[in-house]
Write a protein that holds these residues in place. Structure first.
Motif, mmCIF file in Angstrom:
data_model
loop_
_atom_site.group_PDB
_atom_site.id
_atom_site.type_symbol
_atom_site.label_atom_id
_atom_site.label_comp_id
_atom_site.label_asym_id
_atom_site.label_seq_id
_atom_site.Cartn_x
_atom_site.Cartn_y
_atom_site.Cartn_z
ATOM 1 N N ILE A 103 -0.522 8.352 15.054
ATOM 2 C CA ILE A 103 -2.135 8.292 14.870
ATOM 3 C C ILE A 103 -2.538 9.431 14.173
ATOM 4 O O ILE A 103 -2.149 10.570 14.768
ATOM 5 N N CYS A 104 -3.889 9.010 14.018
ATOM 6 C CA CYS A 104 -4.000 10.440 13.427
ATOM 7 C C CYS A 104 -5.847 10.358 13.602
ATOM 8 O O CYS A 104 -6.732 9.571 13.596
ATOM 9 N N THR A 105 -6.085 11.622 14.409
ATOM 10 C CA THR A 105 -7.378 11.735 14.935
ATOM 11 C C THR A 105 -8.124 13.018 14.257
ATOM 12 O O THR A 105 -7.440 14.038 14.082
ATOM 13 N N ALA A 106 -9.847 12.423 13.675
ATOM 14 C CA ALA A 106 -10.612 13.749 12.781
ATOM 15 C C ALA A 106 -10.773 14.433 14.181
ATOM 16 O O ALA A 106 -11.392 15.445 13.514
ATOM 17 N N LYS A 107 -11.612 14.594 15.489
ATOM 18 C CA LYS A 107 -12.095 15.070 16.291
ATOM 19 C C LYS A 107 -11.250 15.368 18.113
ATOM 20 O O LYS A 107 -10.425 14.036 17.840
ATOM 21 N N GLN A 159 -8.251 0.271 18.240
ATOM 22 C CA GLN A 159 -7.195 -0.557 19.045
ATOM 23 C C GLN A 159 -7.129 -0.917 17.208
ATOM 24 O O GLN A 159 -5.529 -1.472 17.056
ATOM 25 N N GLN A 160 -7.516 -1.494 16.747
ATOM 26 C CA GLN A 160 -7.564 -1.796 15.359
ATOM 27 C C GLN A 160 -7.146 -1.048 14.244
ATOM 28 O O GLN A 160 -5.693 -1.272 13.898
ATOM 29 N N ARG A 161 -7.127 0.543 14.801
ATOM 30 C CA ARG A 161 -6.279 1.978 13.976
ATOM 31 C C ARG A 161 -5.245 1.961 14.301
ATOM 32 O O ARG A 161 -3.877 1.277 13.635
ATOM 33 N N ARG A 209 8.084 -7.519 4.435
ATOM 34 C CA ARG A 209 8.304 -7.368 4.128
ATOM 35 C C ARG A 209 8.284 -6.695 3.027
ATOM 36 O O ARG A 209 8.503 -5.614 2.985
ATOM 37 N N ASP A 210 7.100 -7.130 2.466
ATOM 38 C CA ASP A 210 6.577 -6.181 1.237
ATOM 39 C C ASP A 210 5.404 -5.839 1.052
ATOM 40 O O ASP A 210 4.617 -5.796 0.851
ATOM 41 N N PHE A 211 5.070 -6.264 2.884
ATOM 42 C CA PHE A 211 3.528 -5.296 3.747
ATOM 43 C C PHE A 211 3.488 -4.020 2.928
ATOM 44 O O PHE A 211 4.571 -3.477 3.419
ATOM 45 N N THR A 212 2.154 -4.006 3.051
ATOM 46 C CA THR A 212 1.581 -2.148 2.715
ATOM 47 C C THR A 212 0.268 -1.879 3.612
ATOM 48 O O THR A 212 -0.437 -2.944 3.567
ATOM 49 N N PRO A 213 0.574 -0.290 3.724
ATOM 50 C CA PRO A 213 -1.147 -0.477 5.191
ATOM 51 C C PRO A 213 -2.328 -1.250 4.462
ATOM 52 O O PRO A 213 -3.038 -2.034 4.737
ATOM 53 N N SER A 214 -2.304 -1.132 3.056
ATOM 54 C CA SER A 214 -3.568 -2.350 2.662
ATOM 55 C C SER A 214 -3.071 -3.602 2.065
ATOM 56 O O SER A 214 -4.118 -4.316 2.424
ATOM 57 N N SER A 215 -2.158 -4.541 3.208
ATOM 58 C CA SER A 215 -2.214 -5.939 3.072
ATOM 59 C C SER A 215 -2.973 -6.245 4.596
ATOM 60 O O SER A 215 -3.000 -7.118 4.374
ATOM 61 N N SER A 216 -3.131 -5.062 4.802
ATOM 62 C CA SER A 216 -4.328 -5.679 6.703
ATOM 63 C C SER A 216 -5.516 -5.792 6.222
ATOM 64 O O SER A 216 -5.647 -4.259 5.808
ATOM 65 N N GLU A 217 -6.550 -5.818 7.375
ATOM 66 C CA GLU A 217 -7.866 -5.811 7.339
ATOM 67 C C GLU A 217 -7.882 -6.316 8.451
ATOM 68 O O GLU A 217 -7.615 -6.568 8.899
ATOM 69 N N PHE A 218 -9.188 -5.242 8.873
ATOM 70 C CA PHE A 218 -9.107 -5.516 10.416
ATOM 71 C C PHE A 218 -11.121 -5.371 10.207
ATOM 72 O O PHE A 218 -11.715 -5.141 9.525
ATOM 73 N N ALA A 219 -12.122 -6.242 11.387
ATOM 74 C CA ALA A 219 -12.971 -6.654 11.528
ATOM 75 C C ALA A 219 -13.439 -7.046 13.122
ATOM 76 O O ALA A 219 -12.615 -7.073 13.610
ATOM 77 N N SER A 271 -9.748 -1.298 5.271
ATOM 78 C CA SER A 271 -8.172 -2.048 5.315
ATOM 79 C C SER A 271 -7.629 -0.989 5.860
ATOM 80 O O SER A 271 -7.297 -0.142 6.378
ATOM 81 N N GLY A 272 -5.929 -1.266 5.866
ATOM 82 C CA GLY A 272 -5.021 -0.652 6.845
ATOM 83 C C GLY A 272 -4.894 0.501 6.268
ATOM 84 O O GLY A 272 -4.905 1.674 6.721
ATOM 85 N N ASP A 273 -4.728 0.586 4.355
ATOM 86 C CA ASP A 273 -4.916 2.329 4.500
ATOM 87 C C ASP A 273 -6.012 3.215 4.460
ATOM 88 O O ASP A 273 -5.679 4.125 3.956
ATOM 89 N N GLN A 274 -6.684 2.163 4.790
ATOM 90 C CA GLN A 274 -8.068 3.131 5.271
ATOM 91 C C GLN A 274 -8.330 4.293 6.051
ATOM 92 O O GLN A 274 -9.022 5.463 6.581
ATOM 93 N N VAL A 275 -7.173 3.544 7.747
ATOM 94 C CA VAL A 275 -8.103 3.758 8.731
ATOM 95 C C VAL A 275 -6.399 4.780 9.122
ATOM 96 O O VAL A 275 -5.897 5.249 10.181
ATOM 97 N N VAL A 276 -5.516 4.282 8.499
ATOM 98 C CA VAL A 276 -3.750 4.902 9.114
ATOM 99 C C VAL A 276 -4.207 6.566 8.405
ATOM 100 O O VAL A 276 -4.396 6.860 7.905
ATOM 101 N N CYS A 277 -2.588 7.159 9.257
ATOM 102 C CA CYS A 277 -2.380 8.010 8.338
ATOM 103 C C CYS A 277 -2.109 8.727 7.005
ATOM 104 O O CYS A 277 -1.648 7.441 6.438
ATOM 105 N N GLY A 278 -2.661 9.923 6.475
ATOM 106 C CA GLY A 278 -2.442 9.731 4.935
ATOM 107 C C GLY A 278 -0.568 9.669 4.948
ATOM 108 O O GLY A 278 -0.227 10.408 6.594
#
Length: 497
Positions: A210-214, A258-260, A311-321, A489-496
């Motif tokens: 998990i990454c935290t900005a603050k 929780q979504q992150r 198997r072929d999922f990447t972080p951008s394959s998931s979306e959260f709302a 999307s998942g790639d926006q909220v996971v660690c780089g």
């Protein structure tokens, strides 16, 4: 048992691996063997999980440990089935199963509420290329249908409640009926996770990053994280997803965390080799299936199919709302404050799920596949003014650093100069203590740099590029563009990377 969490500071960049330099074919042959070994192992793993007969053999016997519930019993007038698969994932209290030591360590005192602490509607698309996760606030205003109370046996007419109370009155069955009535989305599978099963599953994954900005501190849960990257054990992860007092957003902020976490969990499963390793996959499946409650139609075969689909999922394959909110404090007589949905917007959101459509279109300028995900920072880079100086004798270094910082969003002066010293080994960031958060955003983009506070330095942050400079890590504001339904999307909220 998970070890007590101690705040960790942001880790520096990984050391590059040493590569042996040879002068001919033998060296290349030696270096080539591990790569072929990895490819062969990965190929065999995919073949094992991809082969129906062997895959089922790997998963044999796992169904026996599942605690079964019947959330669909006697249900009538259900919504019409759409495309894809819909899961209702609920998190329950279950603290009566937690050991006394873990209760003390993770602040799990008090009596269990016998209600749903977390409610998520998860949609797996028909082509198995996308997972959409919608969080339903536990305090949502809801009207439960007629039912018989599980505790008292008393028959109840339809009446208003907070959504999480549906479980207390009528268990999984009433929870599913209520959610289907509110969303008009037909639920295919029901999964119930309590505190203990959550911790076990995270530990079986080897922890989750998990990454935290603050800084995040919550005295109620014991959460204590400094800005940076952290690998959380099961108990620490429970603190993270339960915390409601780290900012002013309360339960809505908790849903975002929780979504992150779910996005990070998907990244860990798909990127950590879990789905490609039959032994790891069986261990994870055994832990999950042996510690959750599920409907009778969900078992090892469905876990295997889910693993193959992801198997072929990447972080951008998931979306959260989250469900669009009309009123965060809608008062109801006899109940108190509830969360009232924005009905027209919520209807459009659930229509997209029923029709198997993405919740948001592709974002403009979305990063290309393979490009490192941007790291979240506390202060948006566009709000940080930066002056770059070349602290070395390397021609053009100041210009390259200025351009790279500007490319990731910082407001650079576009006029790099030469530093007072030309023998700087390590990049230095000088800043006024009053703008320390801005300086930390710059430091995140320049891993390994040294932060140096200078009184009355002013608002502009100065970067003195040293001989150690290699690149600028992309960064972004913690709250990215979220579209009409607050979608990320998942790639926006996971660690780089």
């Amino acid at each position: 048992m998970p070890q007590p969490h101690r705040p960790t500071r942001p880790a520096g960049p990984p050391r590059p691996q040493r590569v042996r330099r040879g002068d001919g074919g033998p060296a290349r042959h030696r270096e080539g063997r591990p790569r072929w070994g990895v490819r062969l192992a990965a190929g065999l793993s995919v073949a094992v999980l991809g082969s129906g007969a062997i895959g089922h053999a790997v998963m044999t016997g796992l169904d026996t440990g599942i605690e079964r519930v019947d959330p669909f019993k006697d249900m009538k007038n259900r919504p019409q089935a759409g495309h894809g698969i819909n899961f209702l994932l609920v998190g329950t209290d279950g603290r009566e199963k937690v050991s006394p030591e873990e209760k003390r360590e993770y602040r799990l005192g008090g009596a269990p509420c016998h209600c749903t602490d977390t409610i998520m509607l998860v949609h797996l698309s028909a082509d198995r290329k996308r997972a959409s996760v919608v969080s339903l606030p536990r305090d949502s205003y809801a009207e439960v249908p007629a039912h018989r109370d599980l505790v008292t046996g008393k028959a109840h007419k339809p009446h208003p409640v907070r959504l999480n109370a549906a479980y207390a009155e009528g268990g999984p069955n009433l929870t599913v009926r209520t959610v289907e009535n509110m969303t008009r989305v037909k639920i295919d599978h029901y999964l119930e996770v309590d505190f203990t099963s959550f911790m076990k599953t995270v530990d079986a994954m080897g922890g989750v990053e998990i990454c935290t900005a603050k800084t995040m501190r919550d005295p109620n849960t014991g959460l204590d994280l400094l800005p940076g990257t952290h690998r959380l054990t099961g108990g620490q992860a429970l603190q993270y997803v339960r915390s409601r007092h780290v900012d002013g957003a309360s339960d809505l902020g908790r849903m975002q965390r929780q979504q992150r976490f779910v996005a990070a969990l998907i990244k860990q499963a798909t990127g950590g080799g879990v789905l490609l390793n039959p032994v790891k996959f069986k261990e994870l499946s055994s832990t999950l299936l042996g510690s959750v409650r599920a409907d009778r139609g969900f078992g090892s075969e469905q876990m295997l199919a889910l693993g193959q689909a992801m198997r072929d999922f990447t972080p951008s394959s998931s979306e959260f709302a989250s469900v669009p909110i009309g009123s965060p404090s809608f008062r109801v007589k006899g109940i108190g404050s509830t969360v009232k949905w924005d009905e027209p917007k919520a209807a459009k959101l659930f229509e997209a799920l029923r029709e198997d459509r993405p919740l948001a279109p592709a974002r403009p300028g979305k990063a290309a596949a393979g490009r490192p995900a941007a790291v979240p920072v506390d202060v948006p880079p566009a709000q940080v003014r930066v002056q770059v100086e070349n602290g070395t004798r390397i021609d053009g270094l100041g210009g390259r650093v200025d351009a790279a910082l500007r490319a990731t969003g910082f407001d650079t002066t576009r006029a790099p100069g030469n530093g007072a010293s030309r023998d700087v080994k390590r990049t230095v960031i000088t800043y006024d203590p009053r703008w320390d958060r801005s300086a930390r955003s710059v430091a995140t983009a320049l891993p390994g740099s040294e932060l140096r506070a200078v009184a009355r330095h002013g608002r502009t942050v100065t970067v003195i590029a040293g001989a150690d400079y290699r690149k600028v890590v992309p960064v972004r504001a913690e709250d990215p563009y979220q579209g009409a339904f607050g979608v990320v999307s998942g790639d926006q909220v996971v660690c780089g990377s």
